[in-house]
Design an enzyme around this catalytic site. Structure first.
Site, mmCIF file in Angstrom:
data_model
loop_
_atom_site.group_PDB
_atom_site.id
_atom_site.type_symbol
_atom_site.label_atom_id
_atom_site.label_comp_id
_atom_site.label_asym_id
_atom_site.label_seq_id
_atom_site.Cartn_x
_atom_site.Cartn_y
_atom_site.Cartn_z
ATOM 1 N N TYR A 135 -15.191 -5.919 13.026
ATOM 2 C CA TYR A 135 -15.137 -7.267 13.623
ATOM 3 C C TYR A 135 -13.769 -7.890 13.324
ATOM 4 O O TYR A 135 -13.464 -8.218 12.182
ATOM 5 C CB TYR A 135 -16.284 -8.086 13.015
ATOM 6 C CG TYR A 135 -16.592 -9.406 13.665
ATOM 7 C CD1 TYR A 135 -15.782 -9.965 14.638
ATOM 8 C CD2 TYR A 135 -17.735 -10.106 13.299
ATOM 9 C CE1 TYR A 135 -16.102 -11.172 15.217
ATOM 10 C CE2 TYR A 135 -18.062 -11.318 13.865
ATOM 11 C CZ TYR A 135 -17.243 -11.848 14.825
ATOM 12 O OH TYR A 135 -17.561 -13.056 15.384
ATOM 13 N N LYS A 161 -15.379 -5.377 17.642
ATOM 14 C CA LYS A 161 -15.586 -6.662 18.307
ATOM 15 C C LYS A 161 -14.275 -7.397 18.129
ATOM 16 O O LYS A 161 -13.839 -7.671 17.004
ATOM 17 C CB LYS A 161 -16.731 -7.404 17.636
ATOM 18 C CG LYS A 161 -17.017 -8.744 18.233
ATOM 19 C CD LYS A 161 -18.487 -9.067 18.009
ATOM 20 C CE LYS A 161 -18.700 -10.371 17.288
ATOM 21 N NZ LYS A 161 -18.123 -11.517 17.979
HETATM 22 C C1 NAY Z 1 -20.593 -14.111 16.268
HETATM 23 O O1 NAY Z 1 -20.349 -13.381 15.323
HETATM 24 O O2 NAY Z 1 -21.506 -14.902 16.282
HETATM 25 C C2 NAY Z 1 -19.737 -14.074 17.460
HETATM 26 O O3 NAY Z 1 -19.832 -13.250 18.314
HETATM 27 C C3 NAY Z 1 -18.786 -15.117 17.536
HETATM 28 C C4 NAY Z 1 -17.947 -15.164 18.755
HETATM 29 C C5 NAY Z 1 -17.433 -16.553 18.811
HETATM 30 N N1 NAY Z 1 -16.276 -16.683 17.967
HETATM 31 C C6 NAY Z 1 -16.260 -17.406 16.853
HETATM 32 C C7 NAY Z 1 -14.970 -17.443 16.119
HETATM 33 O O4 NAY Z 1 -17.225 -18.011 16.467
HETATM 34 O O5 NAY Z 1 -18.296 -16.753 20.984
HETATM 35 C C8 NAY Z 1 -17.135 -16.956 20.208
HETATM 36 C C9 NAY Z 1 -16.727 -18.409 20.253
HETATM 37 O O6 NAY Z 1 -17.770 -19.216 19.787
HETATM 38 C C10 NAY Z 1 -16.388 -18.826 21.680
HETATM 39 O O7 NAY Z 1 -15.426 -17.958 22.205
HETATM 40 C C11 NAY Z 1 -15.857 -20.245 21.720
HETATM 41 O O8 NAY Z 1 -14.605 -20.327 21.094
#
Ligand code: NAY
Length: 291
Positions: A135, A161
């Site tokens: 990740y 990811k």
């Molecule tokens: C997770 O581990 O829950 C994710 O996949 C998180 C992915 C999100 N990134 C972060 C940094 O939280 O979905 C994104 C993010 O919320 C979205 O792009 C809005 O910035």
């Protein structure tokens, strides 16, 4: 991992008004999302408030979801913790519980060396037979290409990811590490970009709320209809930026309730939009959105 592609919500974890894990709501949001056509689930990540939860709660959340999904879609368990020992405990539990893949943030907070991070992923992948998705996320410290290459050489690390703010490395990973190293683009606001640079799937928070929009982006990019992908991404981004400035996980949970699947409360110190006043304000602001 090559069979796990498409649009994969980083599932929110519903808590009740007393902040207890809410299994009934968890089951109902899983049904709601499967019904809307999503291609997999990513549990107990940052969106899932994992670092607010005990190991026992994280295990239970996975068991409930696997039981509800019943093999209809793949389930990825985020098992990241700061110590290898805790992550291995979660990883081995995930394998027994029936998860299809693992994912983990690198150990964070103390600023571990690259060798320590490599050791972390090696120890976890040696402890189970499940494929691991590393990740790459700013919150835990970005890897950089050379580190991604080293990670890809660990037996069992089969994908990444990728939530870095630039996407040129996605193309480079496919070219230099190989097509079989699976990439999930992690920034929802750049889903179109990640996919058009070669990502195999997208994992993120907003796929809990507006999965159809992202299923549309996924199909449009795969079929080369970039104008349609861009139009859908613009709609998505209006909602994403609206939420980011407000308390995004709570806004997503409340938005899901408006659509028919109440995703419950967030754990403190996150806030909520549950009281009548803050919910009404959220709705009113949302109605004012341009798109
Ligand atoms: C997770 O581990 O829950 C994710 O996949 C998180 C992915 C999100 N990134 C972060 C940094 O939280 O979905 C994104 C993010 O919320 C979205 O792009 C809005 O910035």
């Amino acid at each position: 991992l090559s069979e796990i592609t498409g649009v994969i919500p980083a599932l929110v974890t519903p808590f009740d008004e007393n902040e207890n894990l809410d299994e009934a709501r968890m089951r109902s949001i899983v049904e709601f999302l499967i019904g809307r056509g999503i291609n997999g689930l990513y549990l107990t990540g940052s969106t899932g408030e994992a670092f607010m939860m005990t190991l026992e709660e994280r295990k239970r959340a996975l068991e409930v979801v696997v039981d509800q999904v019943k093999g209809r879609i793949p389930v990825i368990a985020h098992i990241g913790a700061i110590s290898t020992r805790l992550s291995i405990e979660l990883a081995q539990h995930a394998e027994k519980a029936g998860a299809d893949a693992l994912s983990s943030v690198p150990p964070f907070y103390w600023g571990f060396s690259q060798d320590q991070v490599i050791g972390y992923y090696t120890d976890i992948t040696n402890s189970t037979n499940l494929p691991m998705i590393a990740y790459n996320v700013p919150l835990a410290g970005l890897f950089g290409f050379d580190m991604i290459k080293r990670l890809s050489e660990i037996k069992g690390v089969e994908g990444i990811k990728y939530t870095a703010p630039t996407h040129f490395e996605i193309m480079r990973i496919k070219a230099e590490i190989g097509k079989d190293f699976i990439i999930y683009s992690g920034a929802d606001e750049m889903a179109m970009s990640g996919l058009s640079f070669g990502a195999d799937g997208i994992i993120g928070s907003f796929y809990n709320l507006i999965p159809e929009t992202f299923l549309g982006i996924y199909d449009a990019v795969k079929s080369g209809d970039m104008a349609r992908a861009k139009d859908l991404q613009e709609t998505a981004n209006a909602i994403i930026f609206f939420s980011l400035s407000r308390n995004p996980i709570a806004a997503i949970k409340r938005g899901m309730a408006w659509l028919g699947a109440d995703a419950g409360y967030c754990r403190k110190p996150f806030g909520n939009f549950y009281d009548a006043e803050s919910e009404a304000k959220l709705k009113e602001d949302f109605r004012g959105l341009k798109r």
